[in-house]
Design a protein around this motif. Structure first.
Motif, PDB file in Angstrom:
ATOM      1  N   TYR A   1      64.158 -22.884 -28.098  1.00 27.54           N
ATOM      2  CA  TYR A   1      65.228 -22.410 -27.205  1.00 27.54           C
ATOM      3  C   TYR A   1      64.854 -22.821 -25.802  1.00 27.54           C
ATOM      4  O   TYR A   1      63.782 -22.450 -25.296  1.00 27.54           O
ATOM      5  CB  TYR A   1      65.331 -20.875 -27.240  1.00 27.54           C
ATOM      6  N   SER A   2      65.723 -23.560 -25.149  1.00 30.81           N
ATOM      7  CA  SER A   2      65.364 -24.048 -23.821  1.00 30.81           C
ATOM      8  C   SER A   2      65.248 -22.900 -22.811  1.00 30.81           C
ATOM      9  O   SER A   2      64.608 -23.037 -21.776  1.00 30.81           O
ATOM     10  CB  SER A   2      66.398 -25.051 -23.321  1.00 30.81           C
TER      11      SER A   2
ATOM     12  N   GLU B   1      60.920 -19.608 -38.375  1.00 32.71           N
ATOM     13  CA  GLU B   1      62.016 -18.854 -37.753  1.00 32.71           C
ATOM     14  C   GLU B   1      61.476 -17.746 -36.844  1.00 32.71           C
ATOM     15  O   GLU B   1      61.983 -17.525 -35.748  1.00 32.71           O
ATOM     16  CB  GLU B   1      62.909 -18.246 -38.848  1.00 32.71           C
ATOM     17  N   LYS B   2      60.418 -17.090 -37.330  1.00 34.52           N
ATOM     18  CA  LYS B   2      59.845 -16.023 -36.527  1.00 34.52           C
ATOM     19  C   LYS B   2      59.365 -16.580 -35.187  1.00 34.52           C
ATOM     20  O   LYS B   2      59.623 -16.018 -34.118  1.00 34.52           O
ATOM     21  CB  LYS B   2      58.682 -15.387 -37.286  1.00 34.52           C
ATOM     22  N   GLY B   3      58.703 -17.743 -35.271  1.00 31.63           N
ATOM     23  CA  GLY B   3      58.202 -18.367 -34.051  1.00 31.63           C
ATOM     24  C   GLY B   3      59.328 -18.734 -33.111  1.00 31.63           C
ATOM     25  O   GLY B   3      59.271 -18.476 -31.904  1.00 31.63           O
ATOM     26  N   LEU B   4      60.381 -19.294 -33.668  1.00 30.51           N
ATOM     27  CA  LEU B   4      61.529 -19.676 -32.829  1.00 30.51           C
ATOM     28  C   LEU B   4      62.126 -18.448 -32.151  1.00 30.51           C
ATOM     29  O   LEU B   4      62.439 -18.465 -30.961  1.00 30.51           O
ATOM     30  CB  LEU B   4      62.590 -20.374 -33.675  1.00 30.51           C
ATOM     31  N   ASN B   5      62.247 -17.365 -32.953  1.00 27.33           N
ATOM     32  CA  ASN B   5      62.837 -16.142 -32.392  1.00 27.33           C
ATOM     33  C   ASN B   5      62.009 -15.602 -31.247  1.00 27.33           C
ATOM     34  O   ASN B   5      62.531 -15.006 -30.313  1.00 27.33           O
ATOM     35  CB  ASN B   5      62.948 -15.062 -33.472  1.00 27.33           C
ATOM     36  N   GLU B   6      60.700 -15.768 -31.360  1.00 28.95           N
ATOM     37  CA  GLU B   6      59.832 -15.222 -30.315  1.00 28.95           C
ATOM     38  C   GLU B   6      59.732 -16.151 -29.125  1.00 28.95           C
ATOM     39  O   GLU B   6      58.999 -15.878 -28.181  1.00 28.95           O
ATOM     40  CB  GLU B   6      58.440 -14.942 -30.888  1.00 28.95           C
ATOM     41  N   GLY B   7      60.408 -17.323 -29.207  1.00 31.56           N
ATOM     42  CA  GLY B   7      60.435 -18.207 -28.041  1.00 31.56           C
ATOM     43  C   GLY B   7      59.393 -19.298 -28.078  1.00 31.56           C
ATOM     44  O   GLY B   7      59.098 -19.890 -27.038  1.00 31.56           O
ATOM     45  N   SER B   8      58.828 -19.546 -29.250  1.00 30.26           N
ATOM     46  CA  SER B   8      57.815 -20.614 -29.320  1.00 30.26           C
ATOM     47  C   SER B   8      58.491 -21.963 -29.552  1.00 30.26           C
ATOM     48  O   SER B   8      59.689 -22.039 -29.838  1.00 30.26           O
ATOM     49  CB  SER B   8      56.848 -20.352 -30.457  1.00 30.26           C
TER      50      SER B   8
ATOM     51  N   LEU C   1      76.285 -25.234 -31.520  1.00 34.18           N
ATOM     52  CA  LEU C   1      77.067 -24.061 -31.093  1.00 34.18           C
ATOM     53  C   LEU C   1      76.240 -23.248 -30.083  1.00 34.18           C
ATOM     54  O   LEU C   1      76.715 -22.902 -29.014  1.00 34.18           O
ATOM     55  CB  LEU C   1      77.405 -23.210 -32.314  1.00 34.18           C
ATOM     56  N   ASN C   2      74.971 -23.015 -30.463  1.00 33.03           N
ATOM     57  CA  ASN C   2      74.036 -22.359 -29.544  1.00 33.03           C
ATOM     58  C   ASN C   2      73.658 -23.368 -28.472  1.00 33.03           C
ATOM     59  O   ASN C   2      72.886 -24.293 -28.732  1.00 33.03           O
ATOM     60  CB  ASN C   2      72.768 -21.960 -30.302  1.00 33.03           C
ATOM     61  N   TYR C   3      74.149 -23.179 -27.261  1.00 34.12           N
ATOM     62  CA  TYR C   3      73.952 -24.278 -26.296  1.00 34.12           C
ATOM     63  C   TYR C   3      72.499 -24.407 -25.873  1.00 34.12           C
ATOM     64  O   TYR C   3      72.080 -25.467 -25.435  1.00 34.12           O
ATOM     65  CB  TYR C   3      74.854 -24.068 -25.059  1.00 34.12           C
ATOM     66  N   ASP C   4      71.690 -23.329 -26.010  1.00 35.06           N
ATOM     67  CA  ASP C   4      70.307 -23.440 -25.535  1.00 35.06           C
ATOM     68  C   ASP C   4      69.335 -23.793 -26.641  1.00 35.06           C
ATOM     69  O   ASP C   4      68.137 -23.846 -26.408  1.00 35.06           O
ATOM     70  CB  ASP C   4      69.887 -22.151 -24.826  1.00 35.06           C
TER      71      ASP C   4
ATOM     72  N   PHE D   1      53.812 -26.714 -36.697  1.00 31.48           N
ATOM     73  CA  PHE D   1      52.946 -26.042 -35.723  1.00 31.48           C
ATOM     74  C   PHE D   1      53.795 -25.221 -34.764  1.00 31.48           C
ATOM     75  O   PHE D   1      54.900 -25.647 -34.392  1.00 31.48           O
ATOM     76  CB  PHE D   1      52.108 -27.066 -34.952  1.00 31.48           C
ATOM     77  N   GLU D   2      53.244 -24.082 -34.426  1.00 31.67           N
ATOM     78  CA  GLU D   2      53.968 -23.220 -33.489  1.00 31.67           C
ATOM     79  C   GLU D   2      53.162 -23.165 -32.195  1.00 31.67           C
ATOM     80  O   GLU D   2      52.008 -22.744 -32.191  1.00 31.67           O
ATOM     81  CB  GLU D   2      54.096 -21.804 -34.082  1.00 31.67           C
ATOM     82  N   ALA D   3      53.761 -23.625 -31.111  1.00 31.89           N
ATOM     83  CA  ALA D   3      53.080 -23.590 -29.816  1.00 31.89           C
ATOM     84  C   ALA D   3      53.702 -22.489 -28.985  1.00 31.89           C
ATOM     85  O   ALA D   3      54.912 -22.481 -28.727  1.00 31.89           O
ATOM     86  CB  ALA D   3      53.217 -24.927 -29.110  1.00 31.89           C
ATOM     87  N   LYS D   4      52.834 -21.527 -28.615  1.00 31.94           N
ATOM     88  CA  LYS D   4      53.389 -20.368 -27.899  1.00 31.94           C
ATOM     89  C   LYS D   4      53.370 -20.632 -26.397  1.00 31.94           C
ATOM     90  O   LYS D   4      52.354 -20.445 -25.731  1.00 31.94           O
ATOM     91  CB  LYS D   4      52.560 -19.113 -28.220  1.00 31.94           C
ATOM     92  N   ILE D   5      54.481 -21.065 -25.909  1.00 37.71           N
ATOM     93  CA  ILE D   5      54.582 -21.258 -24.461  1.00 37.71           C
ATOM     94  C   ILE D   5      55.819 -20.507 -23.948  1.00 37.71           C
ATOM     95  O   ILE D   5      56.596 -21.008 -23.138  1.00 37.71           O
ATOM     96  CB  ILE D   5      54.651 -22.760 -24.079  1.00 37.71           C
ATOM     97  N   GLN D   6      55.973 -19.274 -24.466  1.00 33.20           N
ATOM     98  CA  GLN D   6      57.140 -18.486 -24.078  1.00 33.20           C
ATOM     99  C   GLN D   6      57.135 -18.234 -22.579  1.00 33.20           C
ATOM    100  O   GLN D   6      56.076 -18.107 -21.972  1.00 33.20           O
ATOM    101  CB  GLN D   6      57.153 -17.105 -24.748  1.00 33.20           C
ATOM    102  N   ASP D   7      58.315 -18.150 -22.069  1.00 30.89           N
ATOM    103  CA  ASP D   7      58.441 -17.743 -20.662  1.00 30.89           C
ATOM    104  C   ASP D   7      59.664 -16.846 -20.544  1.00 30.89           C
ATOM    105  O   ASP D   7      60.697 -17.257 -20.061  1.00 30.89           O
ATOM    106  CB  ASP D   7      58.548 -18.994 -19.778  1.00 30.89           C
ATOM    107  N   PHE D   8      59.537 -15.620 -21.094  1.00 31.81           N
ATOM    108  CA  PHE D   8      60.655 -14.664 -20.956  1.00 31.81           C
ATOM    109  C   PHE D   8      60.698 -14.161 -19.527  1.00 31.81           C
ATOM    110  O   PHE D   8      59.658 -13.886 -18.924  1.00 31.81           O
ATOM    111  CB  PHE D   8      60.467 -13.474 -21.908  1.00 31.81           C
ATOM    112  N   LYS D   9      61.890 -14.017 -19.012  1.00 26.37           N
ATOM    113  CA  LYS D   9      62.001 -13.593 -17.615  1.00 26.37           C
ATOM    114  C   LYS D   9      61.884 -12.069 -17.515  1.00 26.37           C
ATOM    115  O   LYS D   9      62.423 -11.340 -18.345  1.00 26.37           O
ATOM    116  CB  LYS D   9      63.364 -14.035 -17.042  1.00 26.37           C
ATOM    117  N   HIS D  10      61.149 -11.625 -16.529  1.00 25.02           N
ATOM    118  CA  HIS D  10      61.042 -10.186 -16.277  1.00 25.02           C
ATOM    119  C   HIS D  10      60.751  -9.983 -14.812  1.00 25.02           C
ATOM    120  O   HIS D  10      60.395 -10.920 -14.097  1.00 25.02           O
ATOM    121  CB  HIS D  10      59.959  -9.556 -17.149  1.00 25.02           C
ATOM    122  N   ARG D  11      60.882  -8.718 -14.389  1.00 24.88           N
ATOM    123  CA  ARG D  11      60.608  -8.379 -12.992  1.00 24.88           C
ATOM    124  C   ARG D  11      59.133  -8.566 -12.690  1.00 24.88           C
ATOM    125  O   ARG D  11      58.296  -8.477 -13.592  1.00 24.88           O
ATOM    126  CB  ARG D  11      60.944  -6.909 -12.742  1.00 24.88           C
TER     127      ARG D  11
END
Lengths: 492, 414
Positions: A60-61, A105-112, A39-42, A124-134
């Motif tokens: 989350y892609s 779940e916490k890791g997933l929510n934070e984008g890991s 349902l969640n496409y990403d 294992f939680e690999a932190k490679i978040q790439d949240f978009k910002h200015r």
């Protein structure tokens, strides 16, 4: 407190404490159900068959850095020949083992990225978040000619890095406190360990911890939850978008509060003087800075009192005016239907309308404001005998002066106070105007911001840089602001 | 508690509403610039003439000028300023206010009568009337004076009086006489009060004297406005007794330490060629007065006048600049001339008026321990008329304007 709340919390706790199973399929099925896979496409759930076993990646892609994912996670897993632990295979900077589903779940929510291996009861939680910002841009609301140009942006790590760049010291503490429930967001306090007053720090921490609201997403909301007098005209925290300004405050013993998603920070505690100071006052040389302070001080007095004085003097004390001015006003008012007090209020409200519309108007329509403001409200109103020309001048002057304020937080205070003073002046002339000023000043002197008197160091007087109306030559500024009672008062 | 708040808010309301009592919109008032007061044939009833400024004339550069006159004049009978104002309001639509009165003109006839002091008594109690308005004595009827006065260049009345009085005071030919000074001196009952003297009726003196030995009305000029401000009216105990020429008024300025020290223009006789005059700008240091009071004997009054002269016209072309000897002659001659004229004026006041217009009573007051002693010693009747007044005139410096030497008439003519 309520039975249904208890059930809810119990259910959440049970889910969070669920252990990670050795069976890969169980783990995946559980998380895919929790995250509405399909349902969640990403939301991606990918399995990787490497030479040493079967791995599974969940992420989350839209929030991970896909290049890092393929180069530093997928490729090593496919290439590794020996069966060594995952955290030694992967070359990403931050990888941590997790024990239960809550952490996953916490890791997933934070984008890991969450990695499971067949037959291993841990993930294992690999932190490679790439949240978009200015990107880091120029300060828009607090412009300076001389001095750094960069401003905060809506990303916590970027903002913290700007602090670290300005104060490279092990004493600079960046502390997180979680606030809210759905989800909990970190509020970051930045202070210098060897300067900050512990009482003030504890006061602020306590106020943040006492917040019982579902979520707070940025400092603008946070400000209203932790300030002492939410309905007061006077702000008790300084809102600034300039990292240089913020670090100047931090290195004086103040505390900066930042949050993800805010392109500004809050400074606490604060005194009224700080709202009138621009960071440029320190960057400019002594004489130039004080000249600009003087102009600004005049502007504050004009914006607060010029309309009110006009109302008071013309209505009650016409003998105070030079006769030429008196006759000029009288002749221009001969055909004006409104009493002076209403005339002034009409134009002041019109100016506020222009200002409000100017902020909201889409930029392609921007020039309209100029035409409407200048022509219709200024010239045409005079020609239609609705207002007299001198009132247009006075209101334009007081409106213009209100924008000379160095900080936007105080701008509203000045503008609303001006209306109070006009009302006071129209009641009893200079007498009631003075009464109103007296009450206003008495109030400002009486309040405090996180235990620090709002008017210090003027009153109560303490050792400080004495940087109030004017500033000293920087070499002569010996003391840190004493009203904060920092751990180290002496700058030398 | 609730009752208390209620009472408080009612009080507040009373304050708010009473505020409206005093409030006056600017355009709903008529501003009187000049009040002229004349004697009528009945005692203690005066004719008041109010000159009301028209705000619409000349106050804005952009609005088209109206055809209305710059001022309106209305003349009514009354016993004091306030009652006359309310009578005048029966014809003037706007509320007449005396807040901006600049000049109070009183006719010489009224000033010389005993009623004058009764009229003036109502001035301080008239709230609106500011006591820094100037008192001017007109030679003819004050109403005529105001009606004749029609300046061509300053059509707005307040501007005319402001410039006129400022300018005349600068040259020293009329004194500064705000109403408040009249009360100070009259109630002090020791000195003479001097007020500007003005006229719109020309009665030129036949001979041409110095440029300032005139009284108002005596100057022969053509064109322009007919009004002349020249000389002063002398008041003793609230009643006018005499008038002084412009020159005498100038010497009062020199010797009175309470007048603001100004630069005045004056001419002196050229000592080497007496048929010519020398024009100079005289700058006065604050005059020093020392009184040696001796009870029941002749007291001595020492007056030290120090002047700085800037000479800017020597029509005789005598070369004072280069020759030290001639300069010495000039110094001495100017000192002598100031001394002579000063002594003449002092003598006149001692013998004719038996009081002085220089406000010197201020300097003797401190010699007495109590007011009673001072009043008993009687400055104006006993001490001053018999005192020995010594003037010490000193010309401290001479400057000769922009030229470095006089042109040599002989060579020019050659």
């Amino acid at each position: 407190m309520f039975p249904w709340q208890k059930q809810k919390t119990e259910a959440i706790e049970k889910r969070e404490n669920r252990k990670i199973s050795k069976n890969l399929k169980d783990n995946i099925a559980y998380l895919e159900e929790q995250y509405s896979y399909g349902l969640n496409y990403d939301f991606e759930s990918k399995s990787v068959h490497g030479p040493t076993g079967k791995y599974h990646l969940l992420f989350y892609s839209t929030t991970v850095n896909t290049q890092q994912l393929s180069n530093h996670i997928v490729s090593p897993l496919l290439e590794v020949k020996k069966d060594i632990p995952i955290n030694q295979i992967l070359s990403v900077p931050s990888i941590t083992p997790i024990k239960n589903m809550g952490e996953a779940e916490k890791g997933l929510n934070e984008g890991s990225v969450i990695i499971f291996k067949e037959g291993l009861a841990e993930g294992f939680e690999a932190k490679i978040q790439d949240f978009k910002h200015r990107a880091v841009e120029k300060a828009e609301n607090e412009k300076t000619v001389k001095g750094p140009k960069e401003s905060f942006t809506e990303s916590l790590p970027t903002n913290v890095s700007m602090f670290r760049k300005k104060i490279p010291s092990k004493d600079l503490i960046v502390e997180n406190i979680n606030v809210g429930m759905r989800p909990a967001m970190p509020v970051t306090l930045i202070y210098e360990r060897d300067l900050v007053n512990d009482e003030v720090l504890e006061n602020i921490k306590q106020r943040i911890k006492n917040i019982t609201v579902d979520n707070i997403r940025n400092v603008e909301i946070l400000e209203q939850f932790i300030e002492e007098r939410p309905s007061s005209l006077f702000p008790s925290m300084l809102y600034t978008e300039r990292p240089d300004n913020a670090s100047n405050f931090v290195s004086d013993g103040y505390i900066a509060i930042i949050m993800d998603n805010s392109s500004s920070c809050l400074i606490a505690p604060i005194t009224i003087w700080s709202f009138f100071h621009s960071p440029e006052d320190r960057y400019l040389r002594w004489a130039f800075a004080n000249f600009s302070r003087l102009i600004r001080a005049i502007a504050y007095f004009i914006t607060l009192f010029v309309s009110a004085s006009y109302v008071a003097v013309t209505n009650y004390h016409s003998q105070l005016m030079p006769i030429d001015l008196l006759l000029a006003i009288a002749s221009s008012r001969e055909r004006v239907p409104l009493p002076i007090a209403f005339e002034i209020l009409l134009m002041e409200v019109a100016f506020e309308l222009i200002r409000e519309a100017g902020v909201r108007i889409p930029s392609p329509l921007g020039p309209t404001i100029g035409i409407v403001g200048a022509l219709i409200l200024g010239q045409a109103a005079v020609e239609a005998n609705l207002v007299s020309p001198i009132v247009v001048i006075i209101v334009a002057l007081s409106g213009l002066s209100s924008f000379a304020a160095a900080n936007y937080s105080i701008n509203h205070t000045l503008r609303i106070s001006r209306f109070l003073f006009i009302a006071a002046a129209s009641v009893y002339g200079l007498l009631s105007l003075l009464g109103a000023i007296l009450l206003w000043v008495a109030y400002v002197v009486s309040i405090s911001s996180f235990g620090v008197s709002y008017f210090s160091p003027a009153t109560p007087s303490t050792k400080s840089t004495h940087d109030t109306f004017f500033r000293k030559i920087l070499k002569n500024e010996r003391w840190r602001p004493g009203f904060l009672n920092p751990k180290d008062w002496d700058k030398y | 508690m609730r009752q208390f708040i209620l009472i408080l808010s009612l009080l507040q309301l009373a304050m708010i509403l009473s505020g409206c009592y005093d409030r006056k919109e600017l355009e709903e008032q008529a501003y009187v610039i000049t009040i002229a007061v004349d004697k009528t044939d009945r005692d203690n009833i005066f004719r008041f003439t109010f000159e009301i400024a028209n705000p619409e004339v000349g106050s804005s550069a952009t609005t088209p000028s109206t055809n209305e006159p710059a001022q309106e004049m209305i003349s009514v009978l009354g016993t004091d300023f306030l009652s006359a104002t309310s009578t005048a309001n029966s014809s003037v639509a706007k509320e007449i206010t005396l807040e901006q009165v600049r000049v109070v003109i009183v006719s010489e006839k009224l000033a010389r009568s005993k009623e004058f002091i009764h009229l003036m008594q109502s001035a301080p109690s008239t709230v609106d009337l500011k006591l820094n308005a100037q008192l001017v004595i007109s030679k003819e009827k004050a109403e005529e004076f105001v009606r004749h006065n029609s300046p061509n260049l300053e059509s707005r009345p307040h501007k005319y009086f402001q410039y006129m009085l400022d300018r005349a005071r600068e040259t020293g030919v009329i004194p500064d006489a705000p109403l408040v000074r009249f009360f100070q001196i009259t109630e002090g009952d020791a000195d003479l009060f001097v007020a500007p003297y003005a006229s719109t009726v020309k009665k030129p003196k036949d001979s041409y004297g110095d440029e300032d030995s005139y009284k108002a009305g005596e100057i022969d000029f053509h064109g322009g406005n007919v009004t002349q401000f020249m000389g002063s009216a002398v008041f003793k105990e609230g009643q006018m007794i005499d008038s002084l020429t412009g020159e005498e008024t100038r010497y009062i300025h020199m010797m009175d330490p309470t007048f603001p020290q100004q630069v005045i223009l004056s001419t002196f006789v050229d000592p080497l060629e007496p048929e010519y005059n020398i024009a100079a700008r005289v700058q006065l240091d604050k005059v020093k007065v020392k009184i040696d009071y001796k009870k029941n004997q002749t007291s001595t009054i020492d007056v030290y006048i120090t002047t700085h002269l800037n000479i800017f016209a020597i029509p005789s072309t005598e070369d004072y600049m280069k020759s030290q000897k001639k300069r010495k002659i000039l110094y001495d001659s100017i000192q002598k001339e100031i001394l002579k004229n000063g002594e003449k004026l002092v003598k006149k006041t001692q013998e004719e008026y038996k009081a002085e217009p220089f406000y010197w009573s201020l300097h003797i007051r401190k010699k007495f321990l109590s007011i009673k002693d001072y009043e008993q010693a009687d400055w104006s009747n006993k001490i001053y008329p018999n005192a020995h007044v010594r003037l010490h005139v000193k010309v401290a410096s001479l400057e000769f304007g922009k030229t470095l030497r006089q042109s040599d008439i002989g060579r020019v003519r050659d």
